[in-house]
Design a protein around this motif. Structure first.
Motif, PDB file in Angstrom:
ATOM      1  N   GLU A 120      -1.288   9.454 -25.615  1.00 42.65           N
ATOM      2  CA  GLU A 120       0.086   9.919 -25.792  1.00 42.65           C
ATOM      3  C   GLU A 120       0.990   8.772 -26.203  1.00 42.65           C
ATOM      4  O   GLU A 120       1.993   8.943 -26.883  1.00 42.65           O
ATOM      5  CB  GLU A 120       0.605  10.526 -24.480  1.00 42.65           C
ATOM      6  N   LYS A 121       0.603   7.617 -25.760  1.00 42.67           N
ATOM      7  CA  LYS A 121       1.399   6.430 -26.056  1.00 42.67           C
ATOM      8  C   LYS A 121       1.301   6.049 -27.533  1.00 42.67           C
ATOM      9  O   LYS A 121       2.112   5.282 -28.045  1.00 42.67           O
ATOM     10  CB  LYS A 121       0.870   5.296 -25.171  1.00 42.67           C
ATOM     11  N   LEU A 122       0.270   6.574 -28.205  1.00 39.87           N
ATOM     12  CA  LEU A 122       0.068   6.189 -29.605  1.00 39.87           C
ATOM     13  C   LEU A 122       1.175   6.722 -30.506  1.00 39.87           C
ATOM     14  O   LEU A 122       1.278   6.314 -31.653  1.00 39.87           O
ATOM     15  CB  LEU A 122      -1.276   6.700 -30.118  1.00 39.87           C
ATOM     16  N   GLU A 129       3.984   5.908 -30.475  1.00 41.74           N
ATOM     17  CA  GLU A 129       4.800   4.751 -30.844  1.00 41.74           C
ATOM     18  C   GLU A 129       4.282   4.047 -32.089  1.00 41.74           C
ATOM     19  O   GLU A 129       4.999   3.329 -32.749  1.00 41.74           O
ATOM     20  CB  GLU A 129       4.822   3.741 -29.676  1.00 41.74           C
ATOM     21  N   ASN A 141       8.410  23.639 -35.365  1.00 42.45           N
ATOM     22  CA  ASN A 141       9.520  24.352 -34.752  1.00 42.45           C
ATOM     23  C   ASN A 141      10.729  23.456 -34.553  1.00 42.45           C
ATOM     24  O   ASN A 141      11.863  23.920 -34.627  1.00 42.45           O
ATOM     25  CB  ASN A 141       9.085  24.982 -33.431  1.00 42.45           C
ATOM     26  N   GLU A 195      13.547  18.703 -29.329  1.00 38.91           N
ATOM     27  CA  GLU A 195      12.382  18.793 -28.445  1.00 38.91           C
ATOM     28  C   GLU A 195      11.850  20.205 -28.449  1.00 38.91           C
ATOM     29  O   GLU A 195      12.562  21.170 -28.747  1.00 38.91           O
ATOM     30  CB  GLU A 195      12.761  18.362 -27.026  1.00 38.91           C
ATOM     31  N   TYR A 196      10.595  20.303 -28.122  1.00 41.54           N
ATOM     32  CA  TYR A 196       9.985  21.628 -28.124  1.00 41.54           C
ATOM     33  C   TYR A 196       8.777  21.646 -27.193  1.00 41.54           C
ATOM     34  O   TYR A 196       8.009  20.689 -27.141  1.00 41.54           O
ATOM     35  CB  TYR A 196       9.554  22.015 -29.544  1.00 41.54           C
ATOM     36  N   PHE A 197       8.660  22.734 -26.447  1.00 41.96           N
ATOM     37  CA  PHE A 197       7.444  22.975 -25.666  1.00 41.96           C
ATOM     38  C   PHE A 197       6.578  23.934 -26.464  1.00 41.96           C
ATOM     39  O   PHE A 197       6.897  25.108 -26.576  1.00 41.96           O
ATOM     40  CB  PHE A 197       7.780  23.630 -24.326  1.00 41.96           C
ATOM     41  N   LEU A 230      -0.192  22.995 -23.443  1.00 45.73           N
ATOM     42  CA  LEU A 230       1.214  22.790 -23.724  1.00 45.73           C
ATOM     43  C   LEU A 230       1.416  21.422 -24.356  1.00 45.73           C
ATOM     44  O   LEU A 230       0.935  20.420 -23.824  1.00 45.73           O
ATOM     45  CB  LEU A 230       1.975  22.905 -22.397  1.00 45.73           C
ATOM     46  N   TYR A 250       4.409  19.048 -25.368  1.00 46.28           N
ATOM     47  CA  TYR A 250       5.854  18.841 -25.320  1.00 46.28           C
ATOM     48  C   TYR A 250       6.178  17.699 -26.255  1.00 46.28           C
ATOM     49  O   TYR A 250       5.607  16.609 -26.147  1.00 46.28           O
ATOM     50  CB  TYR A 250       6.282  18.513 -23.894  1.00 46.28           C
ATOM     51  N   LYS A 299       9.224  15.445 -28.063  1.00 45.89           N
ATOM     52  CA  LYS A 299      10.635  15.105 -28.136  1.00 45.89           C
ATOM     53  C   LYS A 299      10.793  14.040 -29.209  1.00 45.89           C
ATOM     54  O   LYS A 299      10.050  13.048 -29.214  1.00 45.89           O
ATOM     55  CB  LYS A 299      11.125  14.590 -26.781  1.00 45.89           C
ATOM     56  N   LEU A 348       9.426  10.448 -29.972  1.00 45.25           N
ATOM     57  CA  LEU A 348       9.677   9.712 -28.733  1.00 45.25           C
ATOM     58  C   LEU A 348       8.593   9.945 -27.702  1.00 45.25           C
ATOM     59  O   LEU A 348       8.102   9.037 -27.056  1.00 45.25           O
ATOM     60  CB  LEU A 348      11.019  10.149 -28.145  1.00 45.25           C
ATOM     61  N   ARG A 349       8.295  11.192 -27.542  1.00 46.00           N
ATOM     62  CA  ARG A 349       7.384  11.496 -26.449  1.00 46.00           C
ATOM     63  C   ARG A 349       6.561  12.698 -26.833  1.00 46.00           C
ATOM     64  O   ARG A 349       7.076  13.712 -27.313  1.00 46.00           O
ATOM     65  CB  ARG A 349       8.189  11.800 -25.178  1.00 46.00           C
ATOM     66  N   ARG A 359       3.873  15.001 -24.838  1.00 41.49           N
ATOM     67  CA  ARG A 359       3.163  15.196 -23.580  1.00 41.49           C
ATOM     68  C   ARG A 359       2.237  16.380 -23.746  1.00 41.49           C
ATOM     69  O   ARG A 359       2.649  17.432 -24.254  1.00 41.49           O
ATOM     70  CB  ARG A 359       4.142  15.464 -22.443  1.00 41.49           C
ATOM     71  N   CYS A 375      -5.126   2.080 -27.858  1.00 41.67           N
ATOM     72  CA  CYS A 375      -4.556   2.629 -26.634  1.00 41.67           C
ATOM     73  C   CYS A 375      -4.618   1.582 -25.534  1.00 41.67           C
ATOM     74  O   CYS A 375      -5.532   0.768 -25.487  1.00 41.67           O
ATOM     75  CB  CYS A 375      -5.336   3.866 -26.187  1.00 41.67           C
ATOM     76  N   TYR A 376      -3.644   1.677 -24.649  1.00 40.00           N
ATOM     77  CA  TYR A 376      -3.566   0.637 -23.625  1.00 40.00           C
ATOM     78  C   TYR A 376      -4.756   0.641 -22.690  1.00 40.00           C
ATOM     79  O   TYR A 376      -5.058  -0.343 -22.071  1.00 40.00           O
ATOM     80  CB  TYR A 376      -2.272   0.793 -22.810  1.00 40.00           C
ATOM     81  N   ILE A 422       8.522  32.422 -32.538  1.00 38.51           N
ATOM     82  CA  ILE A 422       8.823  31.092 -32.006  1.00 38.51           C
ATOM     83  C   ILE A 422       9.375  31.281 -30.613  1.00 38.51           C
ATOM     84  O   ILE A 422      10.315  32.057 -30.399  1.00 38.51           O
ATOM     85  CB  ILE A 422       9.834  30.354 -32.896  1.00 38.51           C
ATOM     86  N   GLN A 440      13.318  28.370 -26.058  1.00 37.53           N
ATOM     87  CA  GLN A 440      13.242  27.238 -25.139  1.00 37.53           C
ATOM     88  C   GLN A 440      14.424  27.284 -24.184  1.00 37.53           C
ATOM     89  O   GLN A 440      15.579  27.299 -24.606  1.00 37.53           O
ATOM     90  CB  GLN A 440      13.291  25.929 -25.936  1.00 37.53           C
ATOM     91  N   TYR A 480      16.263  25.486 -20.967  1.00 37.60           N
ATOM     92  CA  TYR A 480      16.321  24.344 -20.060  1.00 37.60           C
ATOM     93  C   TYR A 480      17.456  24.537 -19.087  1.00 37.60           C
ATOM     94  O   TYR A 480      18.509  25.025 -19.433  1.00 37.60           O
ATOM     95  CB  TYR A 480      16.602  23.034 -20.806  1.00 37.60           C
ATOM     96  N   PHE A 495      13.141   8.015 -21.459  1.00 38.33           N
ATOM     97  CA  PHE A 495      13.984   7.832 -22.639  1.00 38.33           C
ATOM     98  C   PHE A 495      15.069   6.853 -22.264  1.00 38.33           C
ATOM     99  O   PHE A 495      15.894   7.144 -21.401  1.00 38.33           O
ATOM    100  CB  PHE A 495      14.550   9.181 -23.076  1.00 38.33           C
ATOM    101  N   PHE A 541       9.353  31.667 -20.532  1.00 45.10           N
ATOM    102  CA  PHE A 541       9.081  30.264 -20.263  1.00 45.10           C
ATOM    103  C   PHE A 541      10.382  29.522 -19.972  1.00 45.10           C
ATOM    104  O   PHE A 541      11.309  29.549 -20.772  1.00 45.10           O
ATOM    105  CB  PHE A 541       8.387  29.668 -21.485  1.00 45.10           C
ATOM    106  N   PHE A 589       3.479   3.971 -19.057  1.00 44.74           N
ATOM    107  CA  PHE A 589       4.565   4.597 -19.791  1.00 44.74           C
ATOM    108  C   PHE A 589       5.928   4.037 -19.376  1.00 44.74           C
ATOM    109  O   PHE A 589       6.945   4.403 -19.918  1.00 44.74           O
ATOM    110  CB  PHE A 589       4.520   6.115 -19.596  1.00 44.74           C
ATOM    111  N   ASN A 615       6.143  -0.577 -25.160  1.00 41.59           N
ATOM    112  CA  ASN A 615       5.144  -0.932 -26.149  1.00 41.59           C
ATOM    113  C   ASN A 615       3.875  -1.558 -25.575  1.00 41.59           C
ATOM    114  O   ASN A 615       3.623  -2.739 -25.727  1.00 41.59           O
ATOM    115  CB  ASN A 615       5.764  -1.907 -27.173  1.00 41.59           C
ATOM    116  N   THR A 667       0.881  -0.268 -26.275  1.00 39.85           N
ATOM    117  CA  THR A 667      -0.278  -0.122 -27.154  1.00 39.85           C
ATOM    118  C   THR A 667      -0.559  -1.484 -27.742  1.00 39.85           C
ATOM    119  O   THR A 667       0.346  -2.236 -28.071  1.00 39.85           O
ATOM    120  CB  THR A 667      -0.011   0.872 -28.293  1.00 39.85           C
TER     121      THR A 667
END
Lengths: 123, 359, 642, 290, 147, 135
Positions: free
Chosen positions: B46-48, B50, B82, B291-293, B304, B306, B308, B316-317, B319, E95-96, F3, F6, F8, F38, F54, F112, F116, F118
């Motif tokens: 997941e970190k990749l 970046e 999406n 962002e989107y799930f 799932l 996720y 962002k 950014l992320r 998941r 990967c780390y 679609i 979402q 939140y 973030f 959801f 995480f 950085n 990686t």
């Protein structure tokens, strides 16, 4: 019979005979679209580096000044990304996989010049 | 004096295709305690995000797991699409559906084989995998890869299937489905299979639901949940209903998967009938922001992704919550009080994909 | 044959001496000397009577007869008194009934009984005497070392070693009395003494549980005693022939007359040899110190029970009463073996296996054919040797490991190699091929095949299942002994020297009896059988089979030599632990970051072999059998009473 | 019919067994594997594969947990051979059975001696199997005696009519037991020919190289012995039928191996005992009615 | 030729791959490819195995596991790394939690590249490994010791 | 193609347990708990689903703050909470099955949470060194 409900399948299988590809004796099964290895027509290459940029596993390195295009076969995931990125269509994915080797790393360099592609495998 | 036997089960163990470990505490062969532990195949991909831009990350996403590979890429691409409001062409959606169902076929057949093997039914294993090879052939012919298909990309798919090929595939599936039926018949009826699966690893409907079990694990307990019903890709246009069994035991979970094989064949046929012509991809411009799930139904259940992003090339992320992760609590509950011989059967009955679970 | 009297009286004298001597080395030395004398004289008896067949000893004194009767009363009164004191009214009532019957029979018998040939000795008696004399006295020697440690470890138990050794020797005396008595009233007297001794020894710790079990043993044994006195009553009152009070005459009289007294005495034998439904006393008796268990409840005392049954075996040949006795034995064998699977307490396993093996002896005796009696006697011999070895080995281990649980004997071969090897030999002696018990089992199967059909086949089925079960619980015990999780250096001193001496002797005996078994069979058992069955004896075990068994035994004894070859040139690598990280020895990295250790335990399969369920089944089954047994006796009664 | 151990014929039987049993057993196993493969739609290994496997094992390094484990396995091998030798030399069948039990106990002790959890559970399961099959074998021996009036295999085999005629139940029971003895599915509890077992390799987990080779050789000897045991039910009265039936039985075993999953030990034990009781004991009792 | 080449038994361990190569290794055993033709059995027990097939890359957690398996294999043995992850860490190399290919931990005799490696490729790899196995056996015979 | 909507809801950390309990009582199942970092803020999403609807609860937390476990409400949440702890270093208190950092063991602690991690492309030098080693 509930106890040996496998009977039908077993006898069917026995009757049909083995479905094995006797591989080293018989040739391997390949399809046209099978993703094998990246090939380069080095004479067309302009060493733009797009393939290298798009390679998700950094298998390709392009050294523009000395016109060397190098691929590390131990990193290539045959994803076709470079082929798609190539502006000159000099890359393509064949349907032959690489032979197993005894030592790594396995890099292949192609020097862009007038001469035909020179392949050197180094350890 | 205790009469306990403590067995280190795994990470290397022939019935486990992947490393997971259990500390089994047995008395005779009754499992008193079984604590599963994972962590051997964690890569941290997941970190990749970046490193890789969002378009290239799809190659990583589909390598989360070699079995659920295609659907992972669908989930990822769908998320990006999406966020970016990309309208994916209909044909691409249908092709995604077809390949998804092929993946399900291959995964379920693979699982049925492994499951049979876990209870020592070698012939069934071999026959399941023999049939599976036919599915893989079709996959390889259309996508170019046997297990890692790599044909999904942000904005569509990378390869088209000709209509004639689609027809051939359906024809092949027809032949195959009689083989599959024979196979399912063994899983449903054979006394020794029933002996090993019925009443083993029971989890009630309520428990399955509250533990957050997904996919066949939940459906085997009578929870009717199938993310395909949310209608992602082309599922909204196709007629099917979740396969539900009420037993809650390994037999039920096995039955769900066996029945889903035939369901998948049916869905593929429907999709092939309905596949529209047209483009298979659209050009993707710009970078995602938002962002989107993204939820997709994998062979193992709901997955799932996720995502962002903030408008940069690298998101950014990302998941990934894979079905196996969600099923582990249920697995912990199932293992209590079983027999040593049941352990592999139960562990396999949730179809663990540790590669997925740990990423 | 003064030797017989000596063998009975000498232990008695030694016993009284024990009461007088204080704890200490002098007493220990005297114990050893007395034991030696007993052992030597029993061997001497063997040499003396070798090849002579049966011989009788007449004391012929009315006073002795009266004295015995008086002592009998004293014993009875003691039992009644102590029962009343502890409010065990049933025991008291039974003891009263038994005494009353006896007194009635003695006083109101219509016949005169002379005093002639009160004692006798034949090959069977000699075999029994050897068992008692050698094994019994070895156990006494062992006790010297053991009891010292016992009291060091059990501070709460009152040191009553004086009484302990008194009862031990008294017991030996009584046992000699049992096997030498020809006069049934005498036999009964000695019989009662063994009951009393066992009561005292089981209650040695004098705590609640000890008393409870002691009284339970007493209760069941007095039930048998009632049966025994019933037999005497029958002989004296109904037979009208005083000669039949002598064992030899009674047996010679044949089934027509002897059947009922034989059946009643056999019933008493069933209680004493702890057959189901009476088996529970023997299990309860395991609370006693280990030498007691070894002496009373494995090698000798219970043997008194089977001794009388085997004595009467010719009477039972091909009779329904015999079949019923056999079935009780068969059921006991099967179920007691099965129960042993579910036990992890070593002494309990031994107890159940004792019950089971005695069941086999009883089954053989009930069949009553030549082959069966041959098998029964073999079983008695081999069982006595191997079982006492096992009991004593367990006792020594218990001292070191503070536990008599088999699970705690894991890897004993590494910590206590000598005792472990001896224990292995003992266990092998109990069930493995060329060793004794298996020879007996072989003979038993041969005997059962020819038993009264179709019961023979039923018995075969029982022995078939039973032997499978026996393999299971013995082999898993053996496995436990040799299962080394982590090598550790052996203890310097595994047990006190008297203990080790005894263990060495018994191990030697286990092997030697196996090696010499053709001789034992040829020179001791076969003559007895020839005599009892009045005629020629058929070939019981062909020479070839004997040779084969001997060759196998030799092979087993030679195989350990290969250990030398295997001890070099091997790569030593730890156990397979699922390739867990952090493996060192048998610990491995477990879940949640905890380092765990491998634990290995045997299977007990209590859902199949639960003690409670199976004993209940056994008790019900055998009680039904005994009811039928009683019915058969009662039905026979009218015809018999003259 | 008395049997003499040191006669020519029994000596020849014994020597032939020692020399050729591994070869015959290996070929039978090889064919077994070939048929199994075909039933699974595969080509399968060469027929001589089991023999290659064993020869290979002797080329490997011998890796042990404790040196003593090899001693137990050597004893196992020797006593399996003794079992077979006694059997083919025409000795007392009960002795043969006891020797077989002894051999298996050695194998089990070998597994125990390693102190490995998997081998331990395997050993326990093997003991359960031993307990499950023992009654049937003894009953079979007694049944054969009832029919032929001889405990010696030499005598049994020369019976004037095939014992199977009056011992059909016992024969079927033996066939049932055979599955367990051959460690075939559904009874491959303690160790399995193929890997995917919850016990890894169960009993043999800690054996490698020549130690494993010895267990494999012992297995071949045992195979031949077991088939010989089945042959007793036909004897010289119907040798050809006997061989034919044994071939059919063996094929059936392979078939059953392929058509069933592994059962749990509870079922294995229960079913074996029930089969023994129903087929074995009733057959014995029925002998009196005839 | 030693008999090792006629009956090579394999053990397979999934170091940290994506399962792609794992299922292809398993696929080798199944009817279509059937490596039992060469006498290959998947033993799953290091003490019985001759060929160690590793898929996936090495990380801190499975380092010990791989070493344990390797150490518990009796000599002579060979290691086959299947898939590019086993060769170099592959696509997850950065990967780390991935420290690289299997070669960094234990001596790998044959590398089978590919993502995922195809069954035919794996068969080729194992066949190649057989030659090495034979050589190692002969060397050990000469040297008198397994090295 | 549909679609998914979402949804939140941003909630305070203190209200987490109450909100989750509400969800549980109204028959939602726990889909996942996911964390993301973030800037300096950890965003934790609790996703629920009921009949294909959801929904997400989102809390925000910073380094060093503790988050309560919801494992008393949803037994199965331990797997996610342990994962968050192992990967982000967020301390979750009161997990029913606390692996204490051993669920996912990583070379880098809380990867995480680190910028950085990686690995950078291997340096040319390194490669050269490796080559010599291999030879």
């Amino acid at each position: 019979m509930k106890l040996f409900s496998m009977t039908k399948t077993i006898f069917k299988t026995l009757g049909r005979g083995p479905s094995t590809i006797r591989y080293p004796k018989e040739p391997a099964k390949r399809y046209e679209g099978t993703r094998g290895q990246v090939e380069i027509k080095i004479e067309d290459c302009i060493f733009c580096g797009l393939c290298s940029m798009h390679c998700p596993s950094d298998a390709i390195t392009v050294d523009k000044p000395v016109k060397i295009w190098t691929i590390d076969r131990f990193r290539c995931i045959s994803c076709n990304s470079c082929v798609e990125a190539c502006p000159k269509n000099c890359l393509c994915l064949n349907n032959v996989y690489h032979e197993p080797v005894l030592n790594g790393p396995l890099t292949e360099s192609f020097t862009g010049s007038a001469e035909p592609a020179e392949v050197s495998s180094e350890n | 004096m205790s009469r306990r036997i403590v067995v280190p089960f795994g990470p290397q163990h022939p019935v486990l295709p992947e490393p997971i470990h259990l500390d089994l505490v047995l008395e005779d062969e009754h499992v008193i305690e079984a604590i599963p532990s994972i962590g051997y195949v964690h890569r941290g991909l997941e970190k990749l995000v970046e490193k890789r831009d969002f378009k290239d990350f799809v190659y990583i996403a589909e390598r989360i797991c070699g079995i659920c590979s295609f659907i992972h890429s669908v989930g990822y691409c769908q998320g990006i699409e999406n966020i970016m409001d990309i309208e994916v062409p209909k044909r691409a959606q249908y092709l995604r559906t077809i390949w998804s169902e092929y993946s399900r076929l291959h995964s379920h057949l693979l699982w049925l084989g492994l499951f049979a093997d876990s209870m020592g039914f070698e012939n069934l294993f071999m026959n399941s995998w023999r049939i599976r090879e036919k599915i893989l052939d079709a996959m390889e012919e259309t996508t170019g890869g046997r297990v890692i298909q790599g044909s999904c990309k942000v904005g569509g798919v990378r390869r088209d299937i000709s209509d004639s090929k689609l027809k051939d595939m359906v024809k092949d599936l027809d032949i195959l489905s009689s083989d599959i039926e024979d196979l399912c018949h063994v899983f449903f009826d054979d006394d020794t299979v029933i002996h090993r699966t019925k009443g083993v690893g029971v989890i009630s409907k309520e428990a399955a639901y509250s533990l957050g079990a997904v996919g066949p694990t939940a459906r085997g307990s009578g929870v009717s949940t199938d993310i395909r019903k949310t209608g992602y890709v082309a599922y909204a246009d196709l007629d099917f209903s979740p396969v539900v069994e009420t037993g809650g035991d390994c037999y039920a979970r096995c039955a769900v998967r066996a029945r889903e094989l035939l369901q998948s064949v049916d869905i593929i046929k429907q999709a092939v009938d309905a596949v529209p012509s047209g483009d298979i991809d659209v050009k993707v411009k710009g970078n995602p922001d938002g962002e989107y799930f993204s939820r997709v139904e994998q062979p193992r259940g709901e997955c799932l992704h996720y995502i962002k992003a903030n408008g940069k090339k690298n998101i950014l992320r990302e998941r990934v919550r894979t079905p196996t992760t969600a099923n582990i609590p249920a697995l912990v509950k199932m293992l209590g009080g079983c027999e040593m011989a049941d352990v592999p059967v139960i562990v396999l009955s949730i179809d663990p994909c540790i590669g997925c679970a740990e990423r | 044959m003064d030797l017989l009297i000596f063998l009975i009286l000498f232990p008695l004298i030694a016993a009284i001496l024990m009461l007088l001597l204080p704890n200490g080395e002098i007493r220990d030395a005297i114990v050893k000397i007395a034991a030696l004398i007993i052992a030597v004289s029993s061997v001497y008896l063997f040499i003396e009577t070798f090849g002579k067949g049966i011989s009788y000893v007449t004391i012929g004194s009315e006073t002795v007869g009266m004295a015995i009767l008086l002592c009998e009363l004293v014993v009875a009164i003691f039992i009644i008194a102590i029962s009343l004191k502890f409010r065990k009214y049933i025991v008291a009532a039974l003891a009263i009934v038994q005494t009353a019957i006896l007194v009635y029979a003695e006083e109101f018998a219509s016949v005169e009984t002379g005093f002639l040939n009160e004692l006798f000795v034949d090959e069977f008696s000699v075999i029994m005497a050897l068992i008692i004399g050698i094994i019994g006295s070895l156990i006494c020697v062992y006790s010297v070392g053991y009891m010292k440690g016992y009291h060091e470890k059990h501070a709460d138990v009152k040191d009553n070693r004086k009484l302990f050794f008194f009862v031990m020797f008294l017991f030996l005396s009584a046992m000699f009395g049992v096997v030498f008595s020809n006069h049934i009233v005498w036999l009964f007297f000695f019989w009662e003494i063994t009951t009393l001794c066992s009561f005292l020894l089981i209650g040695y710790a004098m705590d609640e549980i000890a008393w409870k079990n002691a009284f339970w043993a007493l209760l069941l044994n007095t039930i048998g005693g009632v049966g025994f006195s019933g037999a005497i009553l029958f002989i004296l009152v109904y037979s009208g022939n005083g000669d039949f009070i002598y064992l030899n005459n009674l047996i010679a009289a044949g089934p027509v007359f002897a059947m009922i007294p034989a059946a009643l005495i056999a019933f008493a034998g069933l209680t004493k040899s702890a057959q189901m439904p009476f088996s529970s006393w023997l299990v309860g008796a395991m609370v006693a110190p280990t030498p007691v268990s070894a002496l009373l409840h494995s090698s000798t005392m219970v043997k008194a029970g089977v001794y009388v049954i085997v004595r009467f075996a010719p009477i039972f040949e091909l009779s329904y009463i015999g079949v019923l006795i056999s079935l009780v034995g068969g059921v006991t064998f099967l179920l007691a073996s099965a129960i042993a699977i579910g036990q992890s307490n070593a002494k309990k396993v031994l107890a159940y296996s004792t019950i089971a093996n005695l069941g086999l002896v009883v089954a053989c005796a009930g069949i009553g054919t030549q082959e069966a009696v041959w098998a029964a006697i073999l079983l008695i011999i081999f069982h006595a040797v191997a079982k006492s070895l096992l009991f004593l080995a367990v006792g020594s281990v218990e001292h070191q490991k503070k536990s008599r649980d088999i699970e705690d004997m894991s890897g004993l071969i590494s910590t206590m190699p000598k005792v472990a090897v001896m224990m292995l030999i003992g266990i092998a002696g109990m069930f493995l091929a060329p060793f004794g018990m298996l020879i007996s089992k072989w003979a038993t199967i041969h005997a059962f095949v020819n038993a009264l059909p179709p019961f023979g086949m039923l018995l075969i089925a029982m022995i078939a299942y039973g032997s499978g079960i026996t393999v299971f619980f013995w082999a898993k015990w053996m496995g436990k002994l040799i299962e080394v999780k982590k090598k550790s250096s052996p203890l310097k001193k595994e047990a006190t020297s008297p203990e080790m001496f005894t263990l060495y002797c018994l191990t030697g005996l286990t092997v030697i009896t196996c090696l010499l078994f053709p001789l034992i069979s040829g020179f001791m058992i076969e003559p007895y059988i020839v005599e009892v069955y009045n005629g020629t004896v058929s070939q019981l075990l062909s020479l070839n089979n004997m040779l084969i068994m001997l060759m196998m035994l030799v092979l087993i004894l030679l195989l350990p030599l290969s250990l030398g070859h295997f001890s070099k040139g091997r790569t030593v690598v730890g156990q397979y632990m699922g390739a867990r990280p952090g493996v060192s020895g048998v610990s491995f990295a477990g879940s949640m970051g905890v380092t765990k250790e491998v634990e290995l335990s045997n299977y007990y399969m209590e859902e199949f072999f639960g003690e409670e369920k199976l004993s209940k089944t056994g008790v019900i089954l055998t009680i039904i059998l005994l009811i039928v047994f009683a019915a058969v006796i009662i039905l026979n009664l009218p015809g018999m009473v003259m | 019919m008395t049997f003499e151990f040191f006669t020519n014929s029994s000596f020849i039987g014994a020597v032939l067994f020692i020399l050729f049993a591994p070869l015959i057993g290996g070929i039978v196993m090889g064919i077994d594997r070939k048929i199994t493969a075909r039933m699974q739609g595969r080509v399968g290994p060469p027929v001589l594969q089991p023999i290659y496997d064993i020869l290979k094992l002797f080329e490997k390094e011998n890796m042990v947990v404790y040196e003593s484990q090899n001693f137990w396995i050597l004893s196992y091998l020797i006593f399996i051979v003794v079992t077979g030798v006694l059997f083919f030399a025409g000795s007392d069948i009960l002795l043969v059975i006891f020797a077989l039990t002894l051999a298996h106990v050695f194998l089990i002790l070998g597994a125990y001696s390693t102190g490995s959890p998997y081998a331990h559970v395997g050993a326990e399961r093997e003991l359960i199997q031993l307990m499950a099959v023992e009654p049937m074998i003894i009953i079979a021996a007694v049944g054969l005696y009832q029919v032929t009036n001889s405990f010696d295999t030499a005598g049994i085999i020369q019976s004037t009519f095939a014992p199977v005629i009056v011992l059909p139940g016992i024969f079927l029971g033996m066939v049932y037991i055979l599955t367990m003895k051959l460690r075939k599915s559904p009874f491959d509890l303690s160790t399995s020919h193929h890997a995917h077992q919850e016990l890894v390799k169960g009993l043999t987990t800690e054996f490698s190289g020549s130690t494993l080779g010895m267990t494999e050789i012992a297995h071949l000897y045992e195979l031949v012995f077991l088939l010989g045991f089945l042959f007793l039910f036909f004897g010289t009265a119907a040798p050809l039928i006997g061989i034919a039936v044994i071939l059919i039985v063996y094929f059936l075993e392979v078939f059953v191996d392929n058509a069933t999953s592994r059962v749990k030990w509870q079922f294995a034990l229960k079913s074996c005992w029930i089969v023994t009781a129903v087929l074995g004991v009733l057959n014995l009792l029925a002998l009196y009615l005839i | 030729m030693s008999y090792l080449t006629k009956s090579p038994w394999i053990i397979h361990y999934d170091a940290s791959s994506c399962n792609g190569c794992d299922i292809e290794v398993l696929a080798c055993l199944t009817p279509l490819y059937d490596v039992e033709r060469f006498g290959i059995i998947n033993t799953g027990n290091p003490k019985h195995a001759d060929i160690f097939v590793v898929t996936g890359s090495v990380n801190e957690q499975n380092k010990e596991v791989i070493k344990n398996i390797y150490n518990q294999m009796p000599k002579p043995n060979v290691v086959v790394g299947v898939g590019i992850c086993a060769c170099s860490g592959g696509v997850f190399r950065e990967c780390y939690n991935v420290s690289g290919g299997v070669g960094e931990l234990i001596p790998v005799d044959v590398y089978v590249p590919g993502c995922a490696a195809r069954p035919e490729q794996i068969i080729d790899g194992i066949v190649k490994a057989l030659g090495i196995l034979d050589k190692k056996y002969k060397d050990s015979k000469k040297g008198g010791d397994f090295k | 193609m549909t679609i998914e909507e979402q949804k939140y809801t941003d909630i305070m950390k203190e209200d987490l347990l109450k909100n989750v309990k509400d969800k549980c009582e109204s028959g939602y199942r726990l889909v996942q708990i996911g964390c993301g970092k973030f800037g300096d803020i950890f965003e934790i999403n609790y996703s629920f689903e009921k009949e294909y609807s959801f929904e997400n609860l989102r809390i925000k937390t910073t380094e060093g703050e503790k988050v309560p476990s919801i494992s008393d409400i949803y037994w199965g949440s331990f797997i996610y909470e342990n994962e968050i702890h192992d990967l982000f270093g967020v301390e979750v208190t009161g997990i029913n099955l606390d692996f204490k950092g051993n669920l996912i063991r990583t070379t880098v602690k809380a990867p995480f949470n680190v910028k950085n991690v990686t690995k950078v492309k291997p340096e040319k030098k390194e490669t050269a060194e490796k080559k010599t080693e291999d030879n």
